[in-house]
Scaffold this motif. Structure first.
Motif, short mmCIF file in Angstrom:
data_model
loop_
_atom_site.label_atom_id
_atom_site.label_comp_id
_atom_site.label_asym_id
_atom_site.label_seq_id
_atom_site.Cartn_x
_atom_site.Cartn_y
_atom_site.Cartn_z
N THR A 1 34.34 95.18 -38.07
CA THR A 1 33.71 95.49 -36.80
C THR A 1 32.29 94.92 -36.80
O THR A 1 31.52 95.20 -37.73
N VAL A 2 31.97 94.11 -35.80
CA VAL A 2 30.63 93.53 -35.68
C VAL A 2 29.87 94.34 -34.63
O VAL A 2 30.35 94.52 -33.52
N THR A 3 28.68 94.83 -35.00
CA THR A 3 27.87 95.64 -34.12
C THR A 3 26.53 94.96 -33.88
O THR A 3 25.89 94.48 -34.82
N GLU B 1 18.81 91.82 -31.37
CA GLU B 1 18.00 91.21 -32.42
C GLU B 1 18.83 90.79 -33.61
O GLU B 1 18.58 89.76 -34.22
N ARG B 2 19.84 91.59 -33.97
CA ARG B 2 20.63 91.29 -35.16
C ARG B 2 22.04 91.84 -35.02
O ARG B 2 22.31 92.70 -34.18
N PHE B 3 22.91 91.32 -35.87
CA PHE B 3 24.31 91.74 -35.91
C PHE B 3 24.64 92.15 -37.33
O PHE B 3 24.17 91.52 -38.29
N ILE B 4 25.45 93.19 -37.47
CA ILE B 4 25.90 93.64 -38.79
C ILE B 4 27.40 93.90 -38.71
O ILE B 4 27.88 94.54 -37.78
N ALA B 5 28.13 93.39 -39.70
CA ALA B 5 29.57 93.61 -39.77
C ALA B 5 29.85 94.69 -40.80
O ALA B 5 29.22 94.73 -41.85
N THR B 6 30.79 95.56 -40.49
CA THR B 6 31.22 96.60 -41.44
C THR B 6 32.74 96.56 -41.55
O THR B 6 33.43 96.17 -40.61
N CYS B 7 33.22 96.97 -42.70
CA CYS B 7 34.66 97.00 -42.95
C CYS B 7 35.13 98.44 -43.00
O CYS B 7 34.39 99.33 -43.42
N ASN B 8 36.37 98.67 -42.59
CA ASN B 8 36.89 100.03 -42.60
C ASN B 8 37.17 100.54 -44.02
O ASN B 8 37.47 101.71 -44.20
N CYS B 9 37.03 99.69 -45.03
CA CYS B 9 37.21 100.15 -46.41
C CYS B 9 36.01 100.97 -46.87
O CYS B 9 36.05 101.59 -47.92
N LYS C 1 26.09 86.31 -34.01
CA LYS C 1 27.34 87.06 -34.12
C LYS C 1 28.40 86.26 -34.88
O LYS C 1 29.16 86.82 -35.67
N SER C 2 28.43 84.94 -34.68
CA SER C 2 29.46 84.12 -35.33
C SER C 2 29.29 84.11 -36.85
O SER C 2 30.27 84.17 -37.59
N TYR C 3 28.04 84.05 -37.34
CA TYR C 3 27.82 84.06 -38.78
C TYR C 3 28.24 85.41 -39.37
O TYR C 3 28.84 85.48 -40.43
N THR C 4 27.92 86.48 -38.65
CA THR C 4 28.29 87.81 -39.12
C THR C 4 29.81 87.95 -39.17
O THR C 4 30.36 88.51 -40.13
N ALA C 5 30.50 87.43 -38.17
CA ALA C 5 31.97 87.48 -38.16
C ALA C 5 32.54 86.67 -39.33
O ALA C 5 33.53 87.07 -39.95
N ASP C 6 31.91 85.53 -39.65
CA ASP C 6 32.36 84.72 -40.79
C ASP C 6 32.18 85.47 -42.11
O ASP C 6 33.01 85.37 -43.01
N GLN C 7 31.10 86.24 -42.22
CA GLN C 7 30.91 87.06 -43.42
C GLN C 7 32.06 88.05 -43.56
O GLN C 7 32.56 88.28 -44.66
#
Length: 97
Positions: free
Chosen positions: A7-9, A39-47, A58-64
């Motif tokens: 999930t990217v927020t 200002e910034r995007f952070i991706a989190t995983c459901n694990c 957003k695209s770099y965060t999604a790639d991470q």
């Protein structure tokens, strides 16, 4: 097996979440009154074991997130050889014999 869902927020500069309902131009300028912009995007995983580093795009965060998911894939089990390969392995003679 747990499916890793990313999930990217988006966040405002004051560290509050910028919801997707906040409209903006293609250049990123906010159109919603009171929105200071993303200002910034952070991706989190459901694990619950991984969170990306903050990124301005957003695209770099999604790639991470994609890289994290790829790292979590279980290696496929190797299958036993079949047919002529089995015979070849069984009939191999050591040069030392």
């Amino acid at each position: 097996m747990l499916r890793h869902s990313i999930t990217v927020t988006a966040y405002h500069a004051d560290r509050t979440i910028c919801p997707s309902a906040h409209r903006r131009t293609t250049g990123g300028t906010p159109l919603t009154e009171g929105c200071t912009g993303r200002e910034r995007f952070i991706a989190t995983c459901n694990c619950k074991k991984w969170t990306s580093s903050p990124s301005s795009t957003k695209s770099y965060t999604a790639d991470q997130g994609k890289r994290h998911r790829a790292d979590q894939l279980q290696p496929k089990p190797t299958t036993a050889p079949k047919g002529p390969e089995v015979l070849y392995e069984l009939l191999q003679l050591d040069a030392e014999d």
